[in-house]
Design a protein around this motif. Structure first.
Motif, PDB file in Angstrom:
ATOM      1  N   SER A  65      12.457  -4.032   3.224  1.00  0.00           N
ATOM      2  CA  SER A  65      11.011  -3.934   2.981  1.00  0.00           C
ATOM      3  C   SER A  65      11.004  -2.781   1.928  1.00  0.00           C
ATOM      4  O   SER A  65      12.122  -2.359   1.453  1.00  0.00           O
ATOM      5  CB  SER A  65       9.982  -2.416   4.160  1.00  0.00           C
ATOM      6  N   GLY A  66      10.258  -1.981   1.575  1.00  0.00           N
ATOM      7  CA  GLY A  66      10.363  -1.506   0.274  1.00  0.00           C
ATOM      8  C   GLY A  66      10.978   0.399   0.935  1.00  0.00           C
ATOM      9  O   GLY A  66      11.426   0.992   0.109  1.00  0.00           O
ATOM     10  N   THR A  67      10.574   0.572   2.389  1.00  0.00           N
ATOM     11  CA  THR A  67      10.716   1.781   2.341  1.00  0.00           C
ATOM     12  C   THR A  67      12.575   1.252   2.906  1.00  0.00           C
ATOM     13  O   THR A  67      13.241   2.126   2.712  1.00  0.00           O
ATOM     14  CB  THR A  67      10.929   1.582   4.341  1.00  0.00           C
ATOM     15  N   LEU A  70      13.762   1.815  -0.743  1.00  0.00           N
ATOM     16  CA  LEU A  70      13.852   3.929  -0.460  1.00  0.00           C
ATOM     17  C   LEU A  70      14.703   3.949   0.066  1.00  0.00           C
ATOM     18  O   LEU A  70      16.399   5.003  -0.652  1.00  0.00           O
ATOM     19  CB  LEU A  70      12.540   4.538  -0.453  1.00  0.00           C
ATOM     20  N   TRP A  92       3.253   7.412  -0.756  1.00  0.00           N
ATOM     21  CA  TRP A  92       3.611   7.202   0.506  1.00  0.00           C
ATOM     22  C   TRP A  92       4.187   7.533   1.496  1.00  0.00           C
ATOM     23  O   TRP A  92       5.513   8.446   0.545  1.00  0.00           O
ATOM     24  CB  TRP A  92       3.600   5.654   0.192  1.00  0.00           C
ATOM     25  N   ALA A  94       6.846   6.579   3.108  1.00  0.00           N
ATOM     26  CA  ALA A  94       8.239   6.123   2.582  1.00  0.00           C
ATOM     27  C   ALA A  94       8.525   7.095   2.096  1.00  0.00           C
ATOM     28  O   ALA A  94      10.245   6.891   1.938  1.00  0.00           O
ATOM     29  CB  ALA A  94       8.053   5.132   2.629  1.00  0.00           C
ATOM     30  N   THR A  95       8.240   7.547   1.002  1.00  0.00           N
ATOM     31  CA  THR A  95       9.132   8.306  -0.105  1.00  0.00           C
ATOM     32  C   THR A  95       9.316   9.640   0.488  1.00  0.00           C
ATOM     33  O   THR A  95      10.761   9.845  -0.187  1.00  0.00           O
ATOM     34  CB  THR A  95       7.510   8.100  -1.813  1.00  0.00           C
ATOM     35  N   VAL A 136       6.733   7.826  -8.509  1.00  0.00           N
ATOM     36  CA  VAL A 136       5.985   6.965  -8.204  1.00  0.00           C
ATOM     37  C   VAL A 136       4.261   6.581  -9.256  1.00  0.00           C
ATOM     38  O   VAL A 136       3.353   7.276  -9.646  1.00  0.00           O
ATOM     39  CB  VAL A 136       5.223   7.237  -6.503  1.00  0.00           C
ATOM     40  N   MET A 138       1.358   5.008  -8.587  1.00  0.00           N
ATOM     41  CA  MET A 138       0.674   5.300  -8.089  1.00  0.00           C
ATOM     42  C   MET A 138      -0.778   4.371  -8.042  1.00  0.00           C
ATOM     43  O   MET A 138      -0.963   4.644  -9.426  1.00  0.00           O
ATOM     44  CB  MET A 138       0.566   6.714  -7.480  1.00  0.00           C
ATOM     45  N   ASP A 162       9.329   4.853  -7.932  1.00  0.00           N
ATOM     46  CA  ASP A 162       8.903   3.769  -7.138  1.00  0.00           C
ATOM     47  C   ASP A 162       7.556   2.863  -7.645  1.00  0.00           C
ATOM     48  O   ASP A 162       6.765   3.352  -8.065  1.00  0.00           O
ATOM     49  CB  ASP A 162       8.581   4.459  -5.876  1.00  0.00           C
ATOM     50  N   ALA A 164       6.525   0.484  -5.449  1.00  0.00           N
ATOM     51  CA  ALA A 164       5.908  -0.465  -5.055  1.00  0.00           C
ATOM     52  C   ALA A 164       4.107  -0.671  -5.157  1.00  0.00           C
ATOM     53  O   ALA A 164       3.808  -1.568  -4.370  1.00  0.00           O
ATOM     54  CB  ALA A 164       5.771   0.411  -3.178  1.00  0.00           C
ATOM     55  N   GLN A 165       3.838   0.064  -5.510  1.00  0.00           N
ATOM     56  CA  GLN A 165       1.951   0.159  -5.944  1.00  0.00           C
ATOM     57  C   GLN A 165       2.226  -0.775  -7.435  1.00  0.00           C
ATOM     58  O   GLN A 165       1.108  -1.348  -7.536  1.00  0.00           O
ATOM     59  CB  GLN A 165       1.399   0.526  -5.126  1.00  0.00           C
ATOM     60  N   SER A 186       8.543  -3.409  -3.080  1.00  0.00           N
ATOM     61  CA  SER A 186       7.633  -3.988  -1.999  1.00  0.00           C
ATOM     62  C   SER A 186       7.621  -5.088  -1.624  1.00  0.00           C
ATOM     63  O   SER A 186       6.856  -5.230  -2.834  1.00  0.00           O
ATOM     64  CB  SER A 186       6.635  -2.962  -1.536  1.00  0.00           C
ATOM     65  N   GLN A 188       5.548  -6.430   1.037  1.00  0.00           N
ATOM     66  CA  GLN A 188       4.349  -6.085   2.123  1.00  0.00           C
ATOM     67  C   GLN A 188       3.362  -6.196   2.060  1.00  0.00           C
ATOM     68  O   GLN A 188       2.740  -6.803   0.818  1.00  0.00           O
ATOM     69  CB  GLN A 188       4.385  -4.669   2.547  1.00  0.00           C
ATOM     70  N   LYS A 191       0.732  -5.537  -1.128  1.00  0.00           N
ATOM     71  CA  LYS A 191       1.148  -5.601  -2.794  1.00  0.00           C
ATOM     72  C   LYS A 191       0.737  -7.166  -3.607  1.00  0.00           C
ATOM     73  O   LYS A 191       0.070  -7.380  -2.679  1.00  0.00           O
ATOM     74  CB  LYS A 191       2.764  -5.536  -2.910  1.00  0.00           C
ATOM     75  N   GLY A 198       9.016  -7.375   2.818  1.00  0.00           N
ATOM     76  CA  GLY A 198      10.355  -7.953   2.017  1.00  0.00           C
ATOM     77  C   GLY A 198      10.008  -6.541   0.542  1.00  0.00           C
ATOM     78  O   GLY A 198       9.439  -5.082   0.293  1.00  0.00           O
TER      79      GLY A 198
HETATM   80  C1  PLP Z   1       4.421   3.796  -2.488  1.00  0.00           C
HETATM   81  C2  PLP Z   1       5.001   2.845  -1.768  1.00  0.00           C
HETATM   82  N1  PLP Z   1       6.300   3.286  -1.986  1.00  0.00           N
HETATM   83  C3  PLP Z   1       6.673   2.562  -0.810  1.00  0.00           C
HETATM   84  C4  PLP Z   1       5.961   1.538   0.145  1.00  0.00           C
HETATM   85  C5  PLP Z   1       7.348   0.667   0.873  1.00  0.00           C
HETATM   86  O1  PLP Z   1       6.728  -0.946   1.509  1.00  0.00           O
HETATM   87  P1  PLP Z   1       6.873  -0.897   2.747  1.00  0.00           P
HETATM   88  O2  PLP Z   1       5.882  -1.119   3.165  1.00  0.00           O
HETATM   89  O3  PLP Z   1       7.164  -2.580   2.122  1.00  0.00           O
HETATM   90  O4  PLP Z   1       7.899  -1.004   3.480  1.00  0.00           O
HETATM   91  C6  PLP Z   1       4.750   1.536  -0.326  1.00  0.00           C
HETATM   92  C7  PLP Z   1       4.463   0.558   1.100  1.00  0.00           C
HETATM   93  O5  PLP Z   1       2.504   0.967   1.023  1.00  0.00           O
HETATM   94  C8  PLP Z   1       4.240   2.396  -1.028  1.00  0.00           C
HETATM   95  O6  PLP Z   1       2.677   1.792  -0.892  1.00  0.00           O
END
Ligand code: PLP
Length: 407
Positions: A65-67, A70, A92, A94-95, A136, A138, A162, A164-165, A186, A188, A191, A198
């Motif tokens: 995952s993206g999380t 990180l 997000w 997760a960051t 990020v 964003m 980051d 992810a977006q 990410s 997810q 995305k 993933g």
């Molecule tokens: C900016 C940002 N970082 C990290 C993530 C984490 O990704 P994941 O949902 O795959 O864990 C997201 C997910 O929405 C995100 O938007």
């Protein structure tokens, strides 16, 4: 009849028989694990090879995952107690969670009218304890990487991007995720390229790659399907974040489609921005690089909070259900993250906040901690730009927005 505004989920709209075939291939070969199986696994490796080529990097590591990407990156970078990590106010959960999980302290940085990390505030937030900067990208849009990288270099602080977006986005022609020591992505569902879940890490640094590899797996490497002990310098604790082959199957197809997906969103986004430009009372988000914006979101600012609240209501009523005022955009906004505001601890020992090494890093995270960002969030609206819009749908949405923001 009024056009429908499709659901977001950019990569989802491009899933077809290619992804189906890849998934069936994994199931029929019964080879579900990335390192070995009844047949030779190939999909996670294919994804990593495609990523190396697409981003133009030496190393790519697929994770769950993206999380997970990180937290793996934090382990690779050796972030821990006594460290401050600068993150933007708009991100997000997760960051910021990855920082706390590492027992380090997050430091919030304002965003500017690009809704990404404000370089001027970044400079102010650097202390002797700053160990990492996490810009990020964003809502699809690149940060001001020239200024951020210059500040980071001046202070000798590594950068973790980051992305992810904003997967597939660029800054001045260079792929996002390739400026810092590491970049994360990410896959997810919502995305630009998706496998449902993933993540991915990219880096040009061999040592960071192997540390990340060891952390994401079981603190070991694989050679010819055999586990091998790593060198002491790259030994870390295992996090169990391997990507499964089923996920790799879908992601390896989606990453090939990513340029097309992004191009579609960029075209829709540009056409909508061009039509909205000059609308009285409406200011479009500033783009640090209009060419590099991956396009999945449109953000605009109104004159004040009351007007933004009114306009969002009008937009929703007219059929743009996914419109949201940024202040109400859930766990993307620092002050909406309950665990951060209340400084929730990782254990009964009170860590990371109570650790002696963090004693000098005392910050607050409730609304007001980033007043410039709060003011922007209150009067700005975000609308996802789906990845397969027709021009009729775009024109209709523009008319809805123009009507909603009328004085
Ligand atoms: C900016 C940002 N970082 C990290 C993530 C984490 O990704 P994941 O949902 O795959 O864990 C997201 C997910 O929405 C995100 O938007």
């Amino acid at each position: 009849m009024q056009p429908q505004w499709p659901c977001e989920f950019p990569g989802v709209h491009w899933i077809d028989e290619e992804e189906e075939q890849a998934v069936l291939d994994v199931l029929r070969s019964r080879t579900l694990f990335r390192h070995y199986g009844p047949a030779k696994p190939k999909y996670v490796e294919t994804l990593e090879a495609a990523a190396r080529e697409f981003y133009g990097v030496r190393y790519a590591l697929a994770v769950n995952s993206g999380t997970g990407a990180l937290t793996t990156a934090m382990a690779a970078l050796g972030i821990g107690p006594g460290d401050e990590v600068i993150v933007p106010s708009f991100m997000w959960v997760a960051t910021v969670a990855a920082v706390v999980q590492a027992n380090a302290i997050p430091v919030l940085c304002e965003v500017d009218e690009s809704f990404t990390m404000a370089p001027a505030d970044l400079e102010k937030k650097i202390t002797r304890r700053t160990r990492l900067i996490v810009p990020v990208h964003m809502a699809g849009s690149p940060c001001d990487m020239d200024r951020i990288m210059a500040i980071a270099a001046q202070h000798g602080i590594p950068v973790l991007e980051d992305v992810a977006q904003a997967n597939g986005g660029c800054y001045r022609g260079r792929k996002l995720g390739t400026f810092g020591a590491m970049g994360i992505f990410s896959f997810q569902l919502n995305k630009n390229a998706t496998a449902g879940e993933g993540g991915l890490l990219v880096t040009n640094d061999e040592r960071l790659y192997w540390r990340a590899f060891s952390a994401h797996d079981m603190s070991l490497f694989w050679r010819d399907a055999q586990p091998v002990d790593p060198e002491p310098d790259v030994l870390t604790w295992p996090q169990g974040r391997r990507m499964p082959e089923l996920c790799g199957a879908v992601a390896s197809v989606q990453i090939r489609k990513l340029p097309q997906i992004v191009q579609h969103m960029q075209q829709s986004n540009r056409r909508m921005r061009a039509q909205l430009e000059g609308t009285p009372g409406l200011q479009l988000r500033r783009l640090n690089d209009p060419e590099g914006d991956a396009g999945p979101f449109l953000i605009f600012l109104l004159e004040n909070e009351a007007k933004a609240i009114h306009a969002v209501r009008q937009m929703k009523e007219a059929g743009l259900q996914s419109a949201v005022r940024l202040a109400d955009y859930g766990l993307h906004i620092y002050s909406n993250i309950p665990a951060l505001v209340s400084k929730t601890t990782l254990s009964s020992a009170g860590n990371p906040w109570s650790l002696e090494q963090n004693a000098q890093s005392v910050y607050r995270y409730a609304k007001g901690a980033c007043p410039a960002s709060d003011a922007l969030f209150a009067r700005s609206i975000l609308l996802p730009v789906p990845s397969r819009l027709t021009e009729e749908q775009e024109n209709w949405a523009v008319q809805v927005i123009k009507k909603a923001v009328q004085p």
